[in-house]
Scaffold this motif. Sequence first.
Motif, PDB file in Angstrom:
ATOM      1  N   GLY A  74       0.806  -1.072  -0.292  1.00  0.00           N
ATOM      2  CA  GLY A  74      -0.132  -0.134   0.215  1.00  0.00           C
ATOM      3  C   GLY A  74       0.938   1.521   0.012  1.00  0.00           C
ATOM      4  N   GLU A  90      -3.171   0.765  -8.700  1.00  0.00           N
ATOM      5  CA  GLU A  90      -4.535  -0.156  -9.056  1.00  0.00           C
ATOM      6  C   GLU A  90      -5.502   0.677 -10.262  1.00  0.00           C
ATOM      7  OE1 GLU A  90      -8.455   1.689  -7.171  1.00  0.00           O
ATOM      8  OE2 GLU A  90      -7.170   1.362  -5.840  1.00  0.00           O
ATOM      9  N   THR A 120      -7.468   0.669  -2.261  1.00  0.00           N
ATOM     10  CA  THR A 120      -5.860   0.390  -1.951  1.00  0.00           C
ATOM     11  C   THR A 120      -6.059   1.136  -0.533  1.00  0.00           C
ATOM     12  OG1 THR A 120      -5.328   1.240  -4.088  1.00  0.00           O
ATOM     13  CG2 THR A 120      -3.805   2.136  -2.433  1.00  0.00           C
ATOM     14  N   THR A 125      -3.366  -3.574  -1.547  1.00  0.00           N
ATOM     15  CA  THR A 125      -4.701  -3.309  -2.093  1.00  0.00           C
ATOM     16  C   THR A 125      -5.308  -4.232  -2.528  1.00  0.00           C
ATOM     17  OG1 THR A 125      -2.325  -2.217  -3.362  1.00  0.00           O
ATOM     18  CG2 THR A 125      -4.421  -2.371  -4.885  1.00  0.00           C
TER      19      THR A 125
END
Length: 487
Positions: A74, A90, A120, A125
């Motif tokens: 992340g 993403e 996210t 994610t």
Amino acid sequence: MPSIDKRCCAFLVALAMLGTGALAQPSATPVPASPFAAATPAVQQFTLANGLTVIVRPDRRAPTVVQMLWVRVGSMDEVDGTTGVAHALEHMMFKGTPDIKPGEFSRRVAAMGGVDNAFTSRDATAYHMQIPARRLETAMQLEADRFARNQWDDDEFRREIEVIKEERRQRTEESPRALMFEALSAMVFQASPYRRPVVGWMSDLEAMTPDDARAFYRRWYVPANAALVIAGDVDVAQVRALAEKHFGAIPSAAVPPRKPREEPVQAGPRRLEYRAVADQALVALAYKVPPWRGAEVDSETDRDALALTVLSAVLDGYDGARLDRALVQGVGTGGKRLADSAGSSYGLMGRGPQLFMLTAVPASGVTPEMASAALKAEVARIARDGVQEAELQRVKTQWMAGEIYKLDSVANQARELGGYWVNGMALDTGDRLMARLRAVTAAQVQSVAQRYFSDEQLTTGVLMPDPSRREAAPAVPAGPRPALTRH
């Protein structure tokens, strides 16, 4: 993160009073379902040869399946200069593979009667879809294809980064409160990457290149850094065979080492005044507190984390809780309204450090300092006088009932299991969490109120309305603004 559901019905409250679940066996064997949710069967977990984790929770109540692919990466895994790249990637994961054109992924999911999206966070994610059970193999094939072979051209990235910049404008830069909390995070944390916004700083988005996203994809999107979570009308053996077929052939790769970025001990209070064009002031008190690690052997800090969870609920876990009564209703102050709203929150778990937050919107004629003092006074009252047993049982019962209600959804089952995996926790974490929360005592709640709320660990953020800032507001791009995508 767990939260108190203020709208739990009496039926769920009664269920919550029945008792706690037994502890599960190691993940190689089935984990007994919690008796709080009788319709939720056992969970099983296995690992493919390439390192991909697969977690399966059968739930036969309806012919539907939720598939979630979690990647343990992340915004906390980014580096300065490329903030927002995890979120940008993403978006790009929906832009194609050698066999799928941009936008076609979601069209295929919709064509088989499903819905899909992604999110996210600081820690992870996740890509999720809910589809008819009979279409699970198609869904798994699509997900495996984009995980292993995501690709897009530079122009596609340049178009999408404009959408992401617009997302930042609408959700952050056009919201004084969002900007204040963003600035507060950057002040609270010094070494921790939690100091950076998930969406990224605008200057980093403007400078981001297609190769920044591609490099992040190659580095972190490896099977050993991912978990496939399936919940719904499935058979475990069927899921295992499909996972081996569609994900098993993806080449293995090492997960990059993560260097520790420990937050230094705060040595005194910090204060931020954020001046912006706003209708009302807002006060936020952020205290550094320990996260819950969910270890099988309970620790002192884990016990404190659970007591902090209960403390937050005592303050703001139901309609008419302590903060609402004291600051909004004016109970104890002769009916004087100190705030239009007041709240409490605690992160409980995460890969990084956690905060206990107290917030208030001062009422007309009330200064931020007065609202701040009132928030502190409610914690100090608990530190001095403790909490009543009936109050304690009420918030614990409501918390557990909220967890039961949440798990009635297969989507929430998948999300909870994936969240535990991201944090390195066992499959039976949910059962153990409820059991340990039931064991929290009034003395423990009083103890954490006494120990964690000194100014040494406090960062105060104040949103100050300032009409003169109107001229300094960021310029909005001329012409039509990009439409935000679902993810």
